[in-house]
Design a protein around this motif. Structure first.
Motif, PDB file in Angstrom:
ATOM      1  N   MET A  41      39.507  49.333  32.916  1.00 35.64           N
ATOM      2  CA  MET A  41      38.799  50.008  34.010  1.00 35.64           C
ATOM      3  C   MET A  41      37.553  49.227  34.435  1.00 35.64           C
ATOM      4  O   MET A  41      37.233  49.163  35.624  1.00 35.64           O
ATOM      5  CB  MET A  41      38.439  51.431  33.609  1.00 35.64           C
ATOM      6  CG  MET A  41      39.657  52.336  33.442  1.00 35.64           C
ATOM      7  SD  MET A  41      40.801  52.312  34.843  1.00 35.64           S
ATOM      8  CE  MET A  41      39.804  53.044  36.119  1.00 35.64           C
ATOM      9  N   LYS A  42      36.854  48.604  33.480  1.00 33.97           N
ATOM     10  CA  LYS A  42      35.700  47.751  33.825  1.00 33.97           C
ATOM     11  C   LYS A  42      36.160  46.566  34.660  1.00 33.97           C
ATOM     12  O   LYS A  42      35.522  46.212  35.663  1.00 33.97           O
ATOM     13  CB  LYS A  42      35.007  47.247  32.554  1.00 33.97           C
ATOM     14  CG  LYS A  42      34.212  48.278  31.820  1.00 33.97           C
ATOM     15  CD  LYS A  42      33.606  47.658  30.570  1.00 33.97           C
ATOM     16  CE  LYS A  42      33.061  48.695  29.629  1.00 33.97           C
ATOM     17  NZ  LYS A  42      32.594  48.102  28.362  1.00 33.97           N
ATOM     18  N   VAL A  46      35.081  45.520  38.555  1.00 35.68           N
ATOM     19  CA  VAL A  46      34.563  44.190  38.906  1.00 35.68           C
ATOM     20  C   VAL A  46      35.405  43.574  40.019  1.00 35.68           C
ATOM     21  O   VAL A  46      34.873  43.074  41.018  1.00 35.68           O
ATOM     22  CB  VAL A  46      34.547  43.264  37.666  1.00 35.68           C
ATOM     23  CG1 VAL A  46      34.311  41.816  38.056  1.00 35.68           C
ATOM     24  CG2 VAL A  46      33.490  43.726  36.674  1.00 35.68           C
ATOM     25  N   GLU A  47      36.721  43.625  39.869  1.00 36.68           N
ATOM     26  CA  GLU A  47      37.606  43.037  40.876  1.00 36.68           C
ATOM     27  C   GLU A  47      37.549  43.802  42.192  1.00 36.68           C
ATOM     28  O   GLU A  47      37.628  43.205  43.269  1.00 36.68           O
ATOM     29  CB  GLU A  47      39.038  42.965  40.352  1.00 36.68           C
ATOM     30  CG  GLU A  47      39.219  41.944  39.252  1.00 36.68           C
ATOM     31  CD  GLU A  47      38.856  40.536  39.680  1.00 36.68           C
ATOM     32  OE1 GLU A  47      39.208  40.126  40.813  1.00 36.68           O
ATOM     33  OE2 GLU A  47      38.200  39.843  38.891  1.00 36.68           O
ATOM     34  N   LYS A  48      37.387  45.100  42.122  1.00 32.00           N
ATOM     35  CA  LYS A  48      37.248  45.910  43.335  1.00 32.00           C
ATOM     36  C   LYS A  48      35.984  45.499  44.095  1.00 32.00           C
ATOM     37  O   LYS A  48      36.020  45.312  45.319  1.00 32.00           O
ATOM     38  CB  LYS A  48      37.187  47.385  42.960  1.00 32.00           C
ATOM     39  CG  LYS A  48      37.018  48.317  44.134  1.00 32.00           C
ATOM     40  CD  LYS A  48      36.972  49.751  43.632  1.00 32.00           C
ATOM     41  CE  LYS A  48      36.475  50.702  44.674  1.00 32.00           C
ATOM     42  NZ  LYS A  48      36.312  52.071  44.158  1.00 32.00           N
ATOM     43  N   SER A  49      34.887  45.317  43.379  1.00 26.75           N
ATOM     44  CA  SER A  49      33.631  44.891  44.013  1.00 26.75           C
ATOM     45  C   SER A  49      33.777  43.506  44.629  1.00 26.75           C
ATOM     46  O   SER A  49      33.312  43.268  45.749  1.00 26.75           O
ATOM     47  CB  SER A  49      32.492  44.880  42.997  1.00 26.75           C
ATOM     48  OG  SER A  49      32.223  46.171  42.552  1.00 26.75           O
ATOM     49  N   ARG A  50      34.423  42.591  43.912  1.00 24.78           N
ATOM     50  CA  ARG A  50      34.630  41.234  44.437  1.00 24.78           C
ATOM     51  C   ARG A  50      35.484  41.273  45.702  1.00 24.78           C
ATOM     52  O   ARG A  50      35.202  40.572  46.678  1.00 24.78           O
ATOM     53  CB  ARG A  50      35.304  40.358  43.391  1.00 24.78           C
ATOM     54  CG  ARG A  50      34.366  39.932  42.278  1.00 24.78           C
ATOM     55  CD  ARG A  50      35.038  39.023  41.276  1.00 24.78           C
ATOM     56  NE  ARG A  50      35.529  37.825  41.933  1.00 24.78           N
ATOM     57  CZ  ARG A  50      36.553  37.111  41.481  1.00 24.78           C
ATOM     58  NH1 ARG A  50      37.202  37.464  40.407  1.00 24.78           N
ATOM     59  NH2 ARG A  50      36.930  36.019  42.119  1.00 24.78           N
ATOM     60  N   THR A  51      36.512  42.098  45.693  1.00 21.32           N
ATOM     61  CA  THR A  51      37.389  42.215  46.858  1.00 21.32           C
ATOM     62  C   THR A  51      36.629  42.780  48.049  1.00 21.32           C
ATOM     63  O   THR A  51      36.744  42.271  49.169  1.00 21.32           O
ATOM     64  CB  THR A  51      38.605  43.099  46.526  1.00 21.32           C
ATOM     65  OG1 THR A  51      39.346  42.483  45.474  1.00 21.32           O
ATOM     66  CG2 THR A  51      39.485  43.304  47.738  1.00 21.32           C
ATOM     67  N   MET A  52      35.842  43.819  47.812  1.00 23.83           N
ATOM     68  CA  MET A  52      35.078  44.417  48.907  1.00 23.83           C
ATOM     69  C   MET A  52      34.072  43.416  49.483  1.00 23.83           C
ATOM     70  O   MET A  52      33.895  43.348  50.702  1.00 23.83           O
ATOM     71  CB  MET A  52      34.370  45.686  48.440  1.00 23.83           C
ATOM     72  CG  MET A  52      35.339  46.798  48.037  1.00 23.83           C
ATOM     73  SD  MET A  52      36.582  47.172  49.276  1.00 23.83           S
ATOM     74  CE  MET A  52      35.606  47.973  50.509  1.00 23.83           C
TER      75      MET A  52
END
Length: 95
Positions: A41-42, A46-52
């Motif tokens: 989940m961490k 992190v990947e969600k933030s990078r994608t956004m």
């Protein structure tokens, strides 16, 4: 490995995996299902933030592709993939 191979989180409880893990990385000897779930989940956040951030910085258009499939556990999944060309003209794809 567990994410890439779509293995169940319980994989970390298998004796063979624990033996290999203990041999290769003894510092992860206490890895359990709940710990793994927390780490996954961490990584997701992190990947969600990078994608956004990538999409926010993007000045080109985005093409979305949708795919659906059923896992070995008979659960249905849908994935949305964003394809775009970044500011350095490199083709990017993010799930």
């Amino acid at each position: 490995m567990i994410i890439m191979q779509e293995l169940p989180l319980s994989f970390v409880d298998y004796d063979g995996f624990r033996d290999v893990l203990d041999f290769l990385a003894p510092e992860f000897n206490d890895m359990r299902r709940n710990t793994l779930k927390s780490e996954v989940m961490k990584l997701y956040e992190v990947e969600k933030s990078r994608t956004m951030m990538m999409l926010d910085e993007n000045t080109s258009r985005v093409a979305l592709a949708v795919d659906m499939w059923t896992s070995n556990q008979k659960k249905g999944y849908m994935v949305i993939t964003a394809h775009f060309i970044d500011n350095t003209w490199k083709l990017r794809s993010r799930i």
